[in-house]
Design a protein around this motif. Structure first.
Motif, PDB file in Angstrom:
ATOM      1  N   TRP A  50       0.834  -1.016   0.093  1.00 48.83           N
ATOM      2  CA  TRP A  50       0.216   0.002  -0.021  1.00 48.83           C
ATOM      3  C   TRP A  50       0.922   1.199  -0.177  1.00 48.83           C
ATOM      4  CZ3 TRP A  50      -4.602   1.467  -1.011  1.00 48.83           C
ATOM      5  CH2 TRP A  50      -5.222   2.646  -0.676  1.00 48.83           C
ATOM      6  N   PRO A  51       0.652   2.050  -0.748  1.00 47.72           N
ATOM      7  CA  PRO A  51      -0.445   2.469  -1.795  1.00 47.72           C
ATOM      8  C   PRO A  51       0.106   2.176  -3.019  1.00 47.72           C
ATOM      9  CG  PRO A  51       0.267   4.691  -1.010  1.00 47.72           C
ATOM     10  CD  PRO A  51       1.153   3.743  -0.292  1.00 47.72           C
ATOM     11  N   GLY A  52       1.278   1.907  -3.119  1.00 51.34           N
ATOM     12  CA  GLY A  52       2.262   1.949  -4.549  1.00 51.34           C
ATOM     13  C   GLY A  52       1.651   0.657  -5.455  1.00 51.34           C
ATOM     14  N   TRP A  53       1.688  -0.506  -5.087  1.00 52.14           N
ATOM     15  CA  TRP A  53       1.025  -1.470  -5.833  1.00 52.14           C
ATOM     16  C   TRP A  53      -0.181  -1.334  -6.539  1.00 52.14           C
ATOM     17  CZ3 TRP A  53      -2.537  -5.327  -6.116  1.00 52.14           C
ATOM     18  CH2 TRP A  53      -2.457  -6.443  -6.881  1.00 52.14           C
ATOM     19  N   TYR A  54      -1.268  -0.727  -5.473  1.00 58.55           N
ATOM     20  CA  TYR A  54      -2.592  -0.383  -5.928  1.00 58.55           C
ATOM     21  C   TYR A  54      -2.749   0.568  -7.047  1.00 58.55           C
ATOM     22  CZ  TYR A  54      -3.583  -3.821  -2.342  1.00 58.55           C
ATOM     23  OH  TYR A  54      -4.037  -5.036  -1.550  1.00 58.55           O
ATOM     24  N   ALA A  55      -2.002   1.497  -6.759  1.00 54.58           N
ATOM     25  CA  ALA A  55      -1.888   2.701  -7.811  1.00 54.58           C
ATOM     26  C   ALA A  55      -1.275   2.450  -9.137  1.00 54.58           C
ATOM     27  CB  ALA A  55      -1.040   3.774  -7.058  1.00 54.58           C
ATOM     28  N   ALA A  56      -0.260   1.393  -9.049  1.00 58.65           N
ATOM     29  CA  ALA A  56       0.211   0.903 -10.192  1.00 58.65           C
ATOM     30  C   ALA A  56      -0.832  -0.057 -11.084  1.00 58.65           C
ATOM     31  CB  ALA A  56       1.422  -0.044 -10.049  1.00 58.65           C
ATOM     32  N   VAL A  57      -1.561  -0.789 -10.313  1.00 61.17           N
ATOM     33  CA  VAL A  57      -2.766  -1.444 -10.763  1.00 61.17           C
ATOM     34  C   VAL A  57      -3.695  -0.513 -11.630  1.00 61.17           C
ATOM     35  CG1 VAL A  57      -4.678  -2.957 -10.666  1.00 61.17           C
ATOM     36  CG2 VAL A  57      -2.475  -3.686  -9.516  1.00 61.17           C
ATOM     37  N   ILE A  58      -3.906   0.575 -10.790  1.00 63.95           N
ATOM     38  CA  ILE A  58      -4.966   1.591 -11.387  1.00 63.95           C
ATOM     39  C   ILE A  58      -4.282   2.279 -12.831  1.00 63.95           C
ATOM     40  CG2 ILE A  58      -6.061   3.895 -11.094  1.00 63.95           C
ATOM     41  CD1 ILE A  58      -6.632   2.967  -8.142  1.00 63.95           C
ATOM     42  N   GLN A  59      -3.182   2.549 -12.567  1.00 61.26           N
ATOM     43  CA  GLN A  59      -2.135   3.102 -13.763  1.00 61.26           C
ATOM     44  C   GLN A  59      -2.550   2.334 -14.740  1.00 61.26           C
ATOM     45  OE1 GLN A  59       1.301   4.012 -12.007  1.00 61.26           O
ATOM     46  NE2 GLN A  59       0.736   5.715 -11.044  1.00 61.26           N
ATOM     47  N   LEU A  60      -2.144   1.010 -14.703  1.00 58.11           N
ATOM     48  CA  LEU A  60      -2.106   0.098 -15.863  1.00 58.11           C
ATOM     49  C   LEU A  60      -3.599  -0.065 -16.336  1.00 58.11           C
ATOM     50  CD1 LEU A  60      -0.246  -2.033 -17.506  1.00 58.11           C
ATOM     51  CD2 LEU A  60      -1.089  -3.698 -15.886  1.00 58.11           C
ATOM     52  N   VAL A  61      -4.497  -0.331 -15.692  1.00 60.51           N
ATOM     53  CA  VAL A  61      -6.015  -0.627 -16.180  1.00 60.51           C
ATOM     54  C   VAL A  61      -6.505   0.553 -16.705  1.00 60.51           C
ATOM     55  CG1 VAL A  61      -8.238  -1.656 -15.473  1.00 60.51           C
ATOM     56  CG2 VAL A  61      -6.025  -2.783 -14.620  1.00 60.51           C
ATOM     57  N   ALA A  62      -6.630   1.604 -15.872  1.00 59.48           N
ATOM     58  CA  ALA A  62      -7.224   2.961 -16.295  1.00 59.48           C
ATOM     59  C   ALA A  62      -6.672   3.512 -17.574  1.00 59.48           C
ATOM     60  CB  ALA A  62      -7.420   3.836 -15.030  1.00 59.48           C
ATOM     61  N   ALA A 102      -8.677   7.366 -12.383  1.00 61.70           N
ATOM     62  CA  ALA A 102      -7.158   7.739 -12.541  1.00 61.70           C
ATOM     63  C   ALA A 102      -7.193   9.041 -11.780  1.00 61.70           C
ATOM     64  CB  ALA A 102      -7.003   7.778 -14.032  1.00 61.70           C
ATOM     65  N   SER A 103      -8.230  10.029 -11.989  1.00 60.99           N
ATOM     66  CA  SER A 103      -7.915  11.276 -11.520  1.00 60.99           C
ATOM     67  C   SER A 103      -7.955  11.230  -9.884  1.00 60.99           C
ATOM     68  CB  SER A 103      -9.175  12.366 -11.874  1.00 60.99           C
ATOM     69  OG  SER A 103      -9.162  13.715 -11.353  1.00 60.99           O
ATOM     70  N   GLY A 104      -8.964  10.463  -9.434  1.00 60.92           N
ATOM     71  CA  GLY A 104      -8.910  10.497  -8.008  1.00 60.92           C
ATOM     72  C   GLY A 104      -7.808   9.554  -7.456  1.00 60.92           C
ATOM     73  N   SER A 105      -7.138   8.788  -8.053  1.00 59.46           N
ATOM     74  CA  SER A 105      -5.859   8.016  -7.717  1.00 59.46           C
ATOM     75  C   SER A 105      -4.669   9.149  -7.755  1.00 59.46           C
ATOM     76  CB  SER A 105      -5.442   6.927  -8.357  1.00 59.46           C
ATOM     77  OG  SER A 105      -4.951   7.367  -9.640  1.00 59.46           O
ATOM     78  N   MET A 106      -4.679  10.071  -8.631  1.00 59.54           N
ATOM     79  CA  MET A 106      -3.664  10.908  -8.599  1.00 59.54           C
ATOM     80  C   MET A 106      -3.755  12.029  -7.804  1.00 59.54           C
ATOM     81  SD  MET A 106      -1.131  10.011 -10.912  1.00 59.54           S
ATOM     82  CE  MET A 106      -1.366   8.578  -9.775  1.00 59.54           C
ATOM     83  N   ALA A 107      -4.924  12.489  -7.373  1.00 59.27           N
ATOM     84  CA  ALA A 107      -5.175  13.428  -6.236  1.00 59.27           C
ATOM     85  C   ALA A 107      -4.932  12.621  -4.914  1.00 59.27           C
ATOM     86  CB  ALA A 107      -6.926  13.711  -6.324  1.00 59.27           C
ATOM     87  N   PHE A 108      -5.182  11.560  -4.661  1.00 59.37           N
ATOM     88  CA  PHE A 108      -4.817  10.916  -3.575  1.00 59.37           C
ATOM     89  C   PHE A 108      -3.163  10.927  -3.356  1.00 59.37           C
ATOM     90  CE2 PHE A 108      -3.391   7.003  -1.176  1.00 59.37           C
ATOM     91  CZ  PHE A 108      -3.877   7.156  -0.025  1.00 59.37           C
ATOM     92  N   ALA A 109      -2.792  10.407  -4.536  1.00 58.69           N
ATOM     93  CA  ALA A 109      -1.164  10.400  -4.659  1.00 58.69           C
ATOM     94  C   ALA A 109      -0.593  11.953  -4.223  1.00 58.69           C
ATOM     95  CB  ALA A 109      -0.418  10.076  -6.157  1.00 58.69           C
ATOM     96  N   TYR A 110      -1.059  12.738  -4.745  1.00 58.23           N
ATOM     97  CA  TYR A 110      -0.594  14.173  -4.447  1.00 58.23           C
ATOM     98  C   TYR A 110      -0.694  14.458  -2.923  1.00 58.23           C
ATOM     99  CZ  TYR A 110       0.511  19.031  -4.222  1.00 58.23           C
ATOM    100  OH  TYR A 110       1.095  20.362  -3.893  1.00 58.23           O
TER     101      TYR A 110
END
Length: 151
Positions: free
Chosen positions: A52-64, A81-89
């Motif tokens: 967490w959270p990197g692997w889940y973010a990578a799955v979102i990046q790949l699929v989305a 994808a937008s939500g995941s990047m907001a979370f990342a920031y």
């Protein structure tokens, strides 16, 4: 000139969507499979499965990213994808400093707002969304043609 540019808008949007989707997909592939230099900070390696959270973010990046690239379910994929990047920031980058230029979060912000735009614009030209929509319309018209005409 505006009329010419307006007529090319769906094609420019389609090309924009393809490039953004490809870039996002490549980030996920690098983190999950170690290609193209691997995950950031791993010296060419991958992220541990389920971390967490990197692997889940990578799955979102790949699929989305792949869905956006293909123009299939573009609005939904862009929302995730937008939500995941907001979370990342806010979770990762903003802890270091307020401004993206100071905390290394420019890419997260750019992807977040880019995908946010795609939520509202849709896939543009060259997307599979248009193919699916045109098939739905054709099938609905075929159904109407078969209905008996009531007097």
């Amino acid at each position: 000139m505006s009329a010419r540019l307006n007529s090319a808008q769906p094609y420019a949007l389609g090309l924009f969507r393809i490039v953004i989707g490809l870039l996002f997909t490549v980030h996920g592939a690098a983190s999950l499979f170690g290609v193209l230099g691997g995950a950031a900070g791993t010296h060419g390696g991958t992220l541990a499965a389920g971390s967490w959270p990197g692997w889940y973010a990578a799955v979102i990046q790949l699929v989305a990213g792949a869905l956006v690239l293909l123009g299939l379910g573009t609005r939904g994929a862009a929302l995730i994808a937008s939500g995941s990047m907001a979370f990342a920031y806010f979770d990762v980058h903003q802890q270091a400093a307020f401004w993206p230029i100071q905390n290394g979060g420019e890419l997260s912000v750019l992807f977040c707002w880019t995908f946010f735009l795609l939520i509202f614009t849709g896939s543009g030209a060259f997307g599979l969304d248009r193919l699916v929509a045109s098939r739905r319309v054709a099938s609905a018209e075929g159904e109407r043609a078969r209905e008996p005409i009531a007097a």
